[in-house]
Design a protein around this motif. Structure first.
Motif, PDB file in Angstrom:
ATOM      1  N   SER A 258       0.805  -1.229   0.000  1.00 46.02           N
ATOM      2  CA  SER A 258       0.000   0.000   0.000  1.00 46.02           C
ATOM      3  C   SER A 258       0.838   1.279   0.000  1.00 46.02           C
ATOM      4  O   SER A 258       0.277   2.377   0.121  1.00 46.02           O
ATOM      5  N   LYS A 259       2.154   1.171  -0.134  1.00 46.23           N
ATOM      6  CA  LYS A 259       3.003   2.367  -0.120  1.00 46.23           C
ATOM      7  C   LYS A 259       3.093   2.984  -1.519  1.00 46.23           C
ATOM      8  O   LYS A 259       3.018   2.296  -2.526  1.00 46.23           O
ATOM      9  N   ARG A 260       3.289   4.307  -1.551  1.00 46.55           N
ATOM     10  CA  ARG A 260       3.504   4.998  -2.820  1.00 46.55           C
ATOM     11  C   ARG A 260       4.904   4.679  -3.343  1.00 46.55           C
ATOM     12  O   ARG A 260       5.889   4.804  -2.616  1.00 46.55           O
ATOM     13  N   ILE A 261       4.980   4.314  -4.623  1.00 44.81           N
ATOM     14  CA  ILE A 261       6.241   3.961  -5.259  1.00 44.81           C
ATOM     15  C   ILE A 261       6.584   5.006  -6.304  1.00 44.81           C
ATOM     16  O   ILE A 261       5.753   5.340  -7.167  1.00 44.81           O
ATOM     17  N   LEU A 262       7.798   5.532  -6.263  1.00 43.02           N
ATOM     18  CA  LEU A 262       8.327   6.381  -7.325  1.00 43.02           C
ATOM     19  C   LEU A 262       9.385   5.558  -8.055  1.00 43.02           C
ATOM     20  O   LEU A 262      10.467   5.308  -7.521  1.00 43.02           O
ATOM     21  N   LEU A 263       9.037   5.110  -9.260  1.00 42.78           N
ATOM     22  CA  LEU A 263       9.896   4.231 -10.051  1.00 42.78           C
ATOM     23  C   LEU A 263      10.667   5.071 -11.060  1.00 42.78           C
ATOM     24  O   LEU A 263      10.065   5.793 -11.861  1.00 42.78           O
TER      25      LEU A 263
ATOM     26  N   VAL B 235       1.622  -3.038  -3.700  1.00 45.57           N
ATOM     27  CA  VAL B 235       1.974  -1.657  -3.390  1.00 45.57           C
ATOM     28  C   VAL B 235       0.801  -0.736  -3.704  1.00 45.57           C
ATOM     29  O   VAL B 235      -0.185  -1.144  -4.330  1.00 45.57           O
ATOM     30  N   GLY B 236       0.932   0.529  -3.281  1.00 48.12           N
ATOM     31  CA  GLY B 236      -0.110   1.506  -3.531  1.00 48.12           C
ATOM     32  C   GLY B 236       0.095   2.198  -4.870  1.00 48.12           C
ATOM     33  O   GLY B 236       0.448   1.564  -5.872  1.00 48.12           O
ATOM     34  N   THR B 237      -0.080   3.494  -4.888  1.00 44.07           N
ATOM     35  CA  THR B 237       0.092   4.281  -6.100  1.00 44.07           C
ATOM     36  C   THR B 237       1.514   4.129  -6.642  1.00 44.07           C
ATOM     37  O   THR B 237       2.483   4.208  -5.892  1.00 44.07           O
ATOM     38  N   ILE B 238       1.632   3.903  -7.951  1.00 43.48           N
ATOM     39  CA  ILE B 238       2.943   3.840  -8.589  1.00 43.48           C
ATOM     40  C   ILE B 238       3.073   5.018  -9.540  1.00 43.48           C
ATOM     41  O   ILE B 238       2.201   5.256 -10.380  1.00 43.48           O
TER      42      ILE B 238
ATOM     43  N   VAL C 251      -1.020   3.449 -13.542  1.00 39.82           N
ATOM     44  CA  VAL C 251       0.280   4.037 -13.214  1.00 39.82           C
ATOM     45  C   VAL C 251       0.342   5.489 -13.695  1.00 39.82           C
ATOM     46  O   VAL C 251      -0.068   5.805 -14.818  1.00 39.82           O
ATOM     47  N   GLU C 252       0.860   6.363 -12.847  1.00 37.11           N
ATOM     48  CA  GLU C 252       1.028   7.769 -13.205  1.00 37.11           C
ATOM     49  C   GLU C 252       2.401   7.950 -13.855  1.00 37.11           C
ATOM     50  O   GLU C 252       3.405   7.546 -13.288  1.00 37.11           O
ATOM     51  N   ILE C 253       2.424   8.565 -15.036  1.00 39.06           N
ATOM     52  CA  ILE C 253       3.664   8.722 -15.794  1.00 39.06           C
ATOM     53  C   ILE C 253       4.040  10.196 -15.875  1.00 39.06           C
ATOM     54  O   ILE C 253       3.210  11.035 -16.220  1.00 39.06           O
ATOM     55  N   TYR C 254       5.297  10.490 -15.559  1.00 32.86           N
ATOM     56  CA  TYR C 254       5.831  11.851 -15.645  1.00 32.86           C
ATOM     57  C   TYR C 254       7.061  11.825 -16.536  1.00 32.86           C
ATOM     58  O   TYR C 254       7.980  11.038 -16.309  1.00 32.86           O
ATOM     59  N   THR C 255       7.104  12.682 -17.541  1.00 36.00           N
ATOM     60  CA  THR C 255       8.239  12.690 -18.458  1.00 36.00           C
ATOM     61  C   THR C 255       8.480  14.085 -19.011  1.00 36.00           C
ATOM     62  O   THR C 255       7.582  14.935 -18.997  1.00 36.00           O
ATOM     63  N   ALA C 256       9.699  14.284 -19.511  1.00 39.33           N
ATOM     64  CA  ALA C 256      10.048  15.575 -20.113  1.00 39.33           C
ATOM     65  C   ALA C 256       9.833  15.567 -21.617  1.00 39.33           C
ATOM     66  O   ALA C 256       9.766  16.629 -22.233  1.00 39.33           O
ATOM     67  N   SER C 257       9.734  14.365 -22.230  1.00 38.27           N
ATOM     68  CA  SER C 257       9.586  14.318 -23.682  1.00 38.27           C
ATOM     69  C   SER C 257       9.022  12.982 -24.141  1.00 38.27           C
ATOM     70  O   SER C 257       9.442  11.927 -23.660  1.00 38.27           O
TER      71      SER C 257
END
Length: 209
Positions: free
Chosen positions: A123-128, A151-154, A176-182
């Motif tokens: 259940s923990k937030r994961i920053l991959l 796990v929780g939010t990824i 899954v939440e995706i963050y990118t520069a390009s």
């Protein structure tokens, strides 16, 4: 479909151009990846929870706010290690793990060679973290493994992603939440991003011939 955030801040775009330049030294490349990771982290951590804390300034007592989540930072080795160190600089209170998975062109499948994450991550937030997502196979395999731990939010933090990789992650792991520069133009016949930044691991650690 998963949450997708394209970070187009001028500082991000400036630093991305530094990474793209084939003449950028390994030292500058590492530093720039670190700086870009800080900016991506800023966007990705907008939703983390805060708790009130009682503190005393040089002038008076007051109530402040501090992150009260047990955050888990995970690197997809080896290139992800550069982002992991930057994330730990930003969040030294977080716990960290490493996953080693690569795509073997001979067996046409992903191969796991290392997996080590902190205990009690249910259940923990994961920053991959991985600077480049090309075909998406490695990231999908890492997400599969992490989900075995319930796990929780990824949140996937990357600097560049291909349209194919983005589609694959969204297909197999839509939450899954995706963050990118390009989002790059595509992939060449060898699986490298175009226009891309080359092999991130080689450029980070100066292992180019």
């Amino acid at each position: 479909m998963s949450s997708f955030t394209l970070i187009e801040h001028p500082l991000i775009q400036h630093k991305l151009s530094v990474l793209r330049n084939k003449n950028t030294s390994s030292a500058t490349f590492r530093k720039t990846v670190e700086e870009m990771t800080h900016l991506v982290c800023y966007e990705a951590t907008r939703k983390v929870s805060l708790g009130e804390v009682h503190i005393e300034t040089p002038l008076e007592k007051t109530v402040g706010k501090m992150i009260d989540e047990d955050l888990i930072l995970v690197s997809i080795m080896r290139a992800g290690n550069s982002m992991l160190e930057a994330l730990l600089n930003m969040m030294p209170f977080a716990r960290a793990g490493h996953i080693g998975i690569y795509r073997d062109k001979f067996v046409q499948n992903t191969v796991e060679y290392y997996f080590r994450v902190p205990q009690n991550i249910k259940s923990k937030r994961i920053l991959l973290a991985d600077p480049i997502v090309a075909t998406g196979d490695t990231v999908v395999a890492c997400l599969d493994r992490l989900k075995q731990y319930q796990v929780g939010t990824i949140q996937l933090l990357t600097l560049l992603i291909s349209p194919q990789g983005l589609e694959k992650v969204q297909h197999f792991h839509p939450e899954v939440e995706i963050y990118t520069a390009s989002v790059e133009r595509g992939l060449n016949e060898k699986g490298f991003l175009l226009p891309g930044i080359g092999d991130a691991g080689d450029r980070l650690y100066h292992t180019l011939e």
